[in-house]
Design an enzyme around this catalytic site. Sequence first.
Site, PDB file in Angstrom:
ATOM      1  N   SER A  93      -2.475  -4.041  -2.814  1.00  0.00           N
ATOM      2  CA  SER A  93      -3.234  -4.072  -1.583  1.00  0.00           C
ATOM      3  C   SER A  93      -4.618  -3.839  -1.355  1.00  0.00           C
ATOM      4  CB  SER A  93      -2.289  -3.056  -0.613  1.00  0.00           C
ATOM      5  OG  SER A  93      -2.967  -2.882   0.560  1.00  0.00           O
ATOM      6  N   TRP A 122       0.835  -1.261   0.024  1.00  0.00           N
ATOM      7  CA  TRP A 122       0.000   0.055   0.057  1.00  0.00           C
ATOM      8  C   TRP A 122       0.755   1.415  -0.001  1.00  0.00           C
ATOM      9  CZ3 TRP A 122       1.724   2.464   4.296  1.00  0.00           C
ATOM     10  CH2 TRP A 122       2.297   1.546   5.172  1.00  0.00           C
ATOM     11  N   CYS A 150      10.475   1.069   2.576  1.00  0.00           N
ATOM     12  CA  CYS A 150      11.206   0.133   3.107  1.00  0.00           C
ATOM     13  C   CYS A 150      12.700   0.501   2.890  1.00  0.00           C
ATOM     14  CB  CYS A 150      11.042  -1.369   2.311  1.00  0.00           C
ATOM     15  SG  CYS A 150      10.860  -1.070   0.519  1.00  0.00           S
ATOM     16  N   SER A 168       6.121  -7.449   2.943  1.00  0.00           N
ATOM     17  CA  SER A 168       6.707  -7.770   4.492  1.00  0.00           C
ATOM     18  C   SER A 168       7.476  -8.867   4.198  1.00  0.00           C
ATOM     19  CB  SER A 168       5.846  -8.098   5.369  1.00  0.00           C
ATOM     20  OG  SER A 168       4.780  -9.253   5.044  1.00  0.00           O
ATOM     21  N   THR A 169       8.580  -9.073   5.149  1.00  0.00           N
ATOM     22  CA  THR A 169       9.447 -10.350   4.762  1.00  0.00           C
ATOM     23  C   THR A 169       8.584 -11.627   4.935  1.00  0.00           C
ATOM     24  OG1 THR A 169      11.158  -8.885   5.376  1.00  0.00           O
ATOM     25  CG2 THR A 169      11.647 -11.066   5.701  1.00  0.00           C
ATOM     26  N   GLU A 213      11.858  -2.986  11.618  1.00  0.00           N
ATOM     27  CA  GLU A 213      11.541  -1.596  10.815  1.00  0.00           C
ATOM     28  C   GLU A 213      10.308  -1.283  11.824  1.00  0.00           C
ATOM     29  OE1 GLU A 213      11.412  -1.433   6.295  1.00  0.00           O
ATOM     30  OE2 GLU A 213      10.267  -3.309   6.864  1.00  0.00           O
ATOM     31  N   LYS A 240      -2.139  -8.173  -7.987  1.00  0.00           N
ATOM     32  CA  LYS A 240      -3.061  -7.975  -6.845  1.00  0.00           C
ATOM     33  C   LYS A 240      -2.379  -6.946  -6.107  1.00  0.00           C
ATOM     34  CE  LYS A 240      -2.950  -9.446  -2.562  1.00  0.00           C
ATOM     35  NZ  LYS A 240      -3.665  -8.210  -2.202  1.00  0.00           N
ATOM     36  N   GLU A 268      10.944  -8.150  -3.123  1.00  0.00           N
ATOM     37  CA  GLU A 268      11.284  -6.962  -2.348  1.00  0.00           C
ATOM     38  C   GLU A 268      10.798  -6.772  -1.020  1.00  0.00           C
ATOM     39  OE1 GLU A 268      13.501  -4.919  -3.601  1.00  0.00           O
ATOM     40  OE2 GLU A 268      13.297  -5.057  -5.937  1.00  0.00           O
TER      41      GLU A 268
END
Length: 530
Positions: free
Chosen positions: A226, A200, A333, A278-279, A430, A224, A299
């Site tokens: 967010s 987002w 990020c 997110s990771t 983060e 797709k 990423e």
Amino acid sequence: MSTLMRATGTFTKLLSPSSHSFSLRPSASLLTRHQMSTEVENVITRLKNSGLLRSQGLIAGKWVDAHDRKTIKVCNPATGEVIVDVPCMGQKETNDAISSAFEAFYSWSKLTATERSKYLRKWYDLLIAHKEDLGQLITLEQGKPLKESLGEVSYGAGFIEFSAEEAKRIYGDIIPATLPDRRLFVLKQPVGVVGAITPWNFPLAMITRKVGPALACGCTVVIKPSELTPLTALAAAELSLQAGIPPGVVNVVMGNAADIGDAILASTQVRKITFTGSTAVGKKLMAGAAGTVKRVSLELGGNAPCIVFDDADLDVAVKGALAAKFRNSGQTCVCANRVLVQEGIYEKFANAFSKAVQNLQVGDGFTEGVAQGPLINEAAVQKVESFIKDAISKGAKVLLGGKRHSLGMTFYEPTVIGDVKSEMLLSREEVFGPVAPLLLFKTEEEAIRLANDTNAGLAAYIFTNSIQRSWRVSEALEYGLVGINEGIISTEVAPFGGVKQSGLGREGSKYGLDEYLEMKYVCLGNMNSN
Ligand code: ADP
């Protein structure tokens, strides 16, 4: 019912406070609901007139609802107001979108590079022609200040322009043969249907930097976006249709993220998945892609160090750190997550930096002069609060801010925290919010050790006036991108991506196209026969 009518119905609802499906926090808002609604109403009317406010998914060139008509609400994070309802799609719609992309792949991949380039160029022109509309849409659903949103449109459109240009330069190779009657070639061919899952925080740019190169290479896509920010994606898709890009080349589904993700992962027709987010979710997707041995680009999260050396120019360091930390209210990020400051300049930097942060105006992204919008949702604020609580309990000091903003909602005061240590959550993970933690270091070796002491490795920043140190430290940092005396370095012409657990692959630049290409070795033998 037409999309416009559906949308109009929703807008009428929007203007009646009693129909809001949200509750303002009790402490909310100095901005009255009436003021906000009028602003939003004007923006929505303009977007409606421009035909860019789409509220359905796009499959095979048709705007469609969820098969069971379920919807989800898209809200303005600055006010909580519902902007519009969009379909809550899942496995079935995703499979339809994949079939449509698969069908379109055959003809799209057969076009000449020049033809694909022209379509992309047209799309770029339309994105730029609608810069104002798209910028407003980004601010409306994401909250960032309009000036930043307009910047995102230029940046995001840049990936389409760059891809239009690079489409014509996807060269193969001729390899000197090892036998006299052979010729050896390398062909570059599109990987096929691509699933693109985006976050987002950059509702446009995270899409264009995947879809631009994918289309340039001859791939087709299922996007797709967010669920928090699907409207910009839908507007961009609408403009792709207006640019003449054939139905099925670009598809958009949104709704149940896990169901959509699973359908993409399970499909043997989808040959590549590209993800920004997110990771944790990235790891899930990487594991899930193993089932069909899909190619994967990721990423993921960062933990960017911003290192200020004693020999830095103070003004440059303050300006750079401010930009690296507070862009999009700290929600990127590549945002500086830890500001490491050498002991000789620590005091001076902390004072000058805090003064600069204090000047950042917080408010609705549509208000002139605002530099900090709301955080995306309540969970984001709670995360910030828990990180600050952890730091204070371990001895850190709040130098500025450190609490929710009096505007209420998800507005948070731009914050500077001093005496931060590497074991605190603020250093380990983060924060994704407007919080700058300052950590003191003594030597260059210590700074490098602290900077690399993380599983992440996306962006890093250094501020120094020594050329030798710039090189030494850049080489030693385990990161995919390094800014020297600059806080904002992303551009479509340079490779963006992380090392370690920040991801796989690169986006942007000539290297970004490789992610969407297969290499095929062709050996032509028996050259001497007829
Ligand atoms: P963020 O914290 O930035 O929202 P997420 O990784 O949760 O990061 O979200 C990034 C994107 O991944 C969004 O489009 C989200 O809907 C999507 N997503 C979340 N969970 C899944 C999942 N299990 N499978 C596929 N996509 C997912």
